[in-house]
Design a protein around this motif. Structure first.
Motif, PDB file in Angstrom:
ATOM      1  N   GLY A  87     -30.434 -72.965 -18.356  1.00  0.00           N
ATOM      2  CA  GLY A  87     -29.979 -72.669 -19.490  1.00  0.00           C
ATOM      3  C   GLY A  87     -28.949 -73.682 -20.084  1.00  0.00           C
ATOM      4  O   GLY A  87     -28.841 -74.228 -21.277  1.00  0.00           O
ATOM      5  N   TYR A  88     -27.954 -74.047 -19.098  1.00  0.00           N
ATOM      6  CA  TYR A  88     -27.003 -75.232 -19.383  1.00  0.00           C
ATOM      7  C   TYR A  88     -27.791 -76.434 -19.730  1.00  0.00           C
ATOM      8  O   TYR A  88     -27.366 -77.281 -20.748  1.00  0.00           O
ATOM      9  CB  TYR A  88     -26.158 -75.271 -18.177  1.00  0.00           C
ATOM     10  CG  TYR A  88     -25.255 -76.520 -18.332  1.00  0.00           C
ATOM     11  CD1 TYR A  88     -24.057 -76.585 -19.155  1.00  0.00           C
ATOM     12  CD2 TYR A  88     -25.340 -77.674 -17.525  1.00  0.00           C
ATOM     13  CE1 TYR A  88     -23.327 -77.742 -19.278  1.00  0.00           C
ATOM     14  CE2 TYR A  88     -24.606 -78.575 -17.448  1.00  0.00           C
ATOM     15  CZ  TYR A  88     -23.543 -78.883 -18.373  1.00  0.00           C
ATOM     16  OH  TYR A  88     -22.666 -79.824 -18.615  1.00  0.00           O
ATOM     17  N   LYS A  91     -29.676 -76.447 -22.991  1.00  0.00           N
ATOM     18  CA  LYS A  91     -28.593 -76.454 -24.301  1.00  0.00           C
ATOM     19  C   LYS A  91     -28.141 -77.845 -24.385  1.00  0.00           C
ATOM     20  O   LYS A  91     -27.764 -78.497 -25.626  1.00  0.00           O
ATOM     21  CB  LYS A  91     -27.438 -75.243 -23.931  1.00  0.00           C
ATOM     22  CG  LYS A  91     -26.797 -75.157 -25.044  1.00  0.00           C
ATOM     23  CD  LYS A  91     -25.835 -74.165 -24.805  1.00  0.00           C
ATOM     24  CE  LYS A  91     -24.994 -73.877 -26.182  1.00  0.00           C
ATOM     25  NZ  LYS A  91     -24.037 -72.529 -25.959  1.00  0.00           N
ATOM     26  N   ARG A  92     -27.794 -78.538 -23.456  1.00  0.00           N
ATOM     27  CA  ARG A  92     -27.269 -80.001 -23.324  1.00  0.00           C
ATOM     28  C   ARG A  92     -28.299 -80.881 -23.724  1.00  0.00           C
ATOM     29  O   ARG A  92     -28.129 -81.719 -24.689  1.00  0.00           O
ATOM     30  CB  ARG A  92     -26.620 -80.424 -22.093  1.00  0.00           C
ATOM     31  CG  ARG A  92     -26.125 -81.655 -21.985  1.00  0.00           C
ATOM     32  CD  ARG A  92     -25.003 -81.732 -20.820  1.00  0.00           C
ATOM     33  NE  ARG A  92     -25.710 -81.707 -19.497  1.00  0.00           N
ATOM     34  CZ  ARG A  92     -26.133 -83.031 -18.887  1.00  0.00           C
ATOM     35  NH1 ARG A  92     -25.798 -84.106 -19.547  1.00  0.00           N
ATOM     36  NH2 ARG A  92     -26.908 -82.875 -17.869  1.00  0.00           N
ATOM     37  N   GLU A  95     -28.664 -80.348 -27.832  1.00  0.00           N
ATOM     38  CA  GLU A  95     -27.582 -80.727 -28.354  1.00  0.00           C
ATOM     39  C   GLU A  95     -27.318 -82.446 -28.121  1.00  0.00           C
ATOM     40  O   GLU A  95     -26.633 -83.250 -29.212  1.00  0.00           O
ATOM     41  CB  GLU A  95     -26.101 -80.334 -27.775  1.00  0.00           C
ATOM     42  CG  GLU A  95     -25.876 -78.858 -27.996  1.00  0.00           C
ATOM     43  CD  GLU A  95     -24.854 -78.262 -27.276  1.00  0.00           C
ATOM     44  OE1 GLU A  95     -24.405 -78.744 -26.230  1.00  0.00           O
ATOM     45  OE2 GLU A  95     -24.328 -77.263 -27.528  1.00  0.00           O
ATOM     46  N   ALA A 107     -33.962 -75.389 -27.230  1.00  0.00           N
ATOM     47  CA  ALA A 107     -33.048 -74.338 -27.770  1.00  0.00           C
ATOM     48  C   ALA A 107     -33.695 -72.966 -27.383  1.00  0.00           C
ATOM     49  O   ALA A 107     -32.905 -72.190 -26.973  1.00  0.00           O
ATOM     50  CB  ALA A 107     -32.766 -74.462 -28.921  1.00  0.00           C
ATOM     51  N   SER A 110     -33.349 -72.527 -23.413  1.00  0.00           N
ATOM     52  CA  SER A 110     -31.884 -72.162 -23.202  1.00  0.00           C
ATOM     53  C   SER A 110     -31.726 -70.765 -23.532  1.00  0.00           C
ATOM     54  O   SER A 110     -31.130 -69.968 -22.473  1.00  0.00           O
ATOM     55  CB  SER A 110     -30.993 -73.017 -24.062  1.00  0.00           C
ATOM     56  OG  SER A 110     -29.672 -72.552 -23.781  1.00  0.00           O
ATOM     57  N   TYR A 114     -30.765 -67.492 -20.542  1.00  0.00           N
ATOM     58  CA  TYR A 114     -29.686 -66.451 -20.667  1.00  0.00           C
ATOM     59  C   TYR A 114     -30.480 -65.012 -20.711  1.00  0.00           C
ATOM     60  O   TYR A 114     -29.817 -64.235 -19.863  1.00  0.00           O
ATOM     61  CB  TYR A 114     -28.913 -66.491 -22.183  1.00  0.00           C
ATOM     62  CG  TYR A 114     -27.802 -67.635 -21.787  1.00  0.00           C
ATOM     63  CD1 TYR A 114     -26.437 -67.620 -21.291  1.00  0.00           C
ATOM     64  CD2 TYR A 114     -28.024 -69.010 -22.331  1.00  0.00           C
ATOM     65  CE1 TYR A 114     -25.634 -68.408 -21.209  1.00  0.00           C
ATOM     66  CE2 TYR A 114     -27.316 -69.933 -22.311  1.00  0.00           C
ATOM     67  CZ  TYR A 114     -25.906 -69.885 -21.700  1.00  0.00           C
ATOM     68  OH  TYR A 114     -24.886 -70.669 -21.774  1.00  0.00           O
ATOM     69  N   GLU A 134     -26.871 -66.068 -27.846  1.00  0.00           N
ATOM     70  CA  GLU A 134     -27.853 -67.396 -27.759  1.00  0.00           C
ATOM     71  C   GLU A 134     -28.956 -67.139 -28.523  1.00  0.00           C
ATOM     72  O   GLU A 134     -29.455 -68.102 -29.036  1.00  0.00           O
ATOM     73  CB  GLU A 134     -28.112 -67.766 -26.305  1.00  0.00           C
ATOM     74  CG  GLU A 134     -26.779 -68.186 -25.629  1.00  0.00           C
ATOM     75  CD  GLU A 134     -26.507 -69.586 -25.876  1.00  0.00           C
ATOM     76  OE1 GLU A 134     -27.181 -70.434 -26.464  1.00  0.00           O
ATOM     77  OE2 GLU A 134     -25.016 -69.771 -25.879  1.00  0.00           O
ATOM     78  N   ASP A 137     -28.319 -67.067 -32.152  1.00  0.00           N
ATOM     79  CA  ASP A 137     -27.999 -68.433 -32.518  1.00  0.00           C
ATOM     80  C   ASP A 137     -29.442 -69.158 -32.624  1.00  0.00           C
ATOM     81  O   ASP A 137     -29.395 -69.910 -33.575  1.00  0.00           O
ATOM     82  CB  ASP A 137     -27.362 -69.224 -31.379  1.00  0.00           C
ATOM     83  CG  ASP A 137     -25.851 -68.979 -31.550  1.00  0.00           C
ATOM     84  OD1 ASP A 137     -25.325 -68.711 -32.352  1.00  0.00           O
ATOM     85  OD2 ASP A 137     -24.953 -69.432 -30.439  1.00  0.00           O
TER      86      ASP A 137
END
Length: 328
Positions: A87-88, A91-92, A95, A107, A110, A114, A134, A137
């Motif tokens: 997930g980290y 997400k990175r 972004e 996304a 990610s 979670y 998440e 979002d």
């Protein structure tokens, strides 16, 4: 003989693969490491692939290979069920590379990581809360995405997990016969999750908690708690007409009314006894007051007598001296 040859062939292939992996791990050649890492990835050897992708992190920084390495690292972590790391990384990726066509998928993945990392309801639910945020979002950022179709279902599932945990925690108080705590805890569940699917069960437990609390209450709080429980039976009956909940509410109300009648009789007896004791206390106080009054009167008379005697002594002079004539 053929079997032996096959075993040897497999062994040679494995040795060759292991050798290639070791060479890649010791190499500084970015392209060679990436080639071997991708091979391991295709073979679903996630641990080996991740070890090589990790070596590539600094080597590919700022190059066109950076997005590929990060995305495949995240994917390998996901397939290896390391959901927190996956997930980290996803997400990175989303972004760091906003123009990459895989951004939306990253996304989504990610948020999915979670979701997958949410623990059973009886364990810590920090991951569940993070997953809900998440997922929400993702819907906010990609409202028209095809991938958003099942997001709401996942959010509902996670919310239910939180509801059920709160419900079970409240139920533990009821099982321990801590009816006051159970009543408060179930009320909190309803306040926190007003649209909960457990509503009928929660109302039933609140009713039972209030009834038990009233029936087993101390004298000074019993009437108030009985009135409160009786009022709640009507709330349940109104909220769930023509259901088992309504039937339970009616049955509970009948039991509480009998308890209220019994308590009303007890109250009369207690009040009568209190009035009797109050009257006896008043009489005793009056007698004591009378005794004290008599004592004071006697004491005052004694003081007055003593004062008169002392005054008489002071006002009466000593007799004059007399001399006797001696006779011969």
């Amino acid at each position: 003989m053929k079997k032996t040859f096959s075993i040897l062939a497999i062994a040679l292939v494995l040795l060759s693969c292991n050798k290639e992996h070791r060479l890649a791990m010791a190499s500084a050649d970015k392209d060679f490491i990436l080639k071997v890492a991708n091979k391991e990835y295709e073979k679903k050897k996630w641990t080996n692939a991740l070890a090589l992708y990790e070596r590539l992190t600094n080597l590919v920084a700022g190059t066109d290979d950076a997005p590929e390495v990060l995305y495949k690292s995240a994917s390998a972590e996901y397939y290896d069920k390391n959901y927190k790391l996956a997930g980290y990384h996803f997400k990175r990726f989303a972004e760091s590379f906003p123009k990459d066509p895989r951004r939306e998928e990253a996304a989504y993945m990610s948020a999915l990581c979670y979701y997958e990392g949410s623990l059973d309801y009886n364990l810590d639910q920090a991951n569940t809360n993070s997953a809900i945020n998440e997922l929400q979002d993702f819907i906010n950022n990609y409202p028209n995405s095809e991938r958003a179709k099942n997001i709401n279902e996942m959010i509902d599932e996670l919310n239910y997990k939180l509801e059920f945990k709160a419900y079970e925690n409240a139920r533990q108080y009821y099982k321990m016969a801590d009816y006051k705590a159970a009543d408060i805890a179930f009320e909190n569940v309803m306040n926190d999750f007003p649209a909960t699917k457990l509503k009928s069960k929660i109302f039933n437990y609140i009713l039972k908690s209030k009834a038990q609390l009233a029936i087993n209450s101390i004298y000074d709080l019993k009437k108030e708690r009985l009135d409160n429980a009786l009022a709640y039976t009507r709330t349940v009956e109104k909220e769930f007409p023509d259901t088992d909940n309504a039937k339970d509410a009616v049955a509970t109300r009948e039991r509480l009314q009998k308890e209220a009648e019994t308590f009303a009789k007890l109250q009369k007896e207690v009040e009568a006894r209190r009035a009797e004791l109050t009257e006896k206390q008043k009489q005793a106080e009056a007698k004591l007051e009378e005794k004290e009054k008599v004592k004071k009167q006697i004491k005052d008379e004694q003081v007055a007598n003593k004062t008169r005697i002392d005054s008489a002594k002071i006002s009466t002079p000593e007799p004059a001296a007399t001399f006797k004539i001696r006779r011969n």
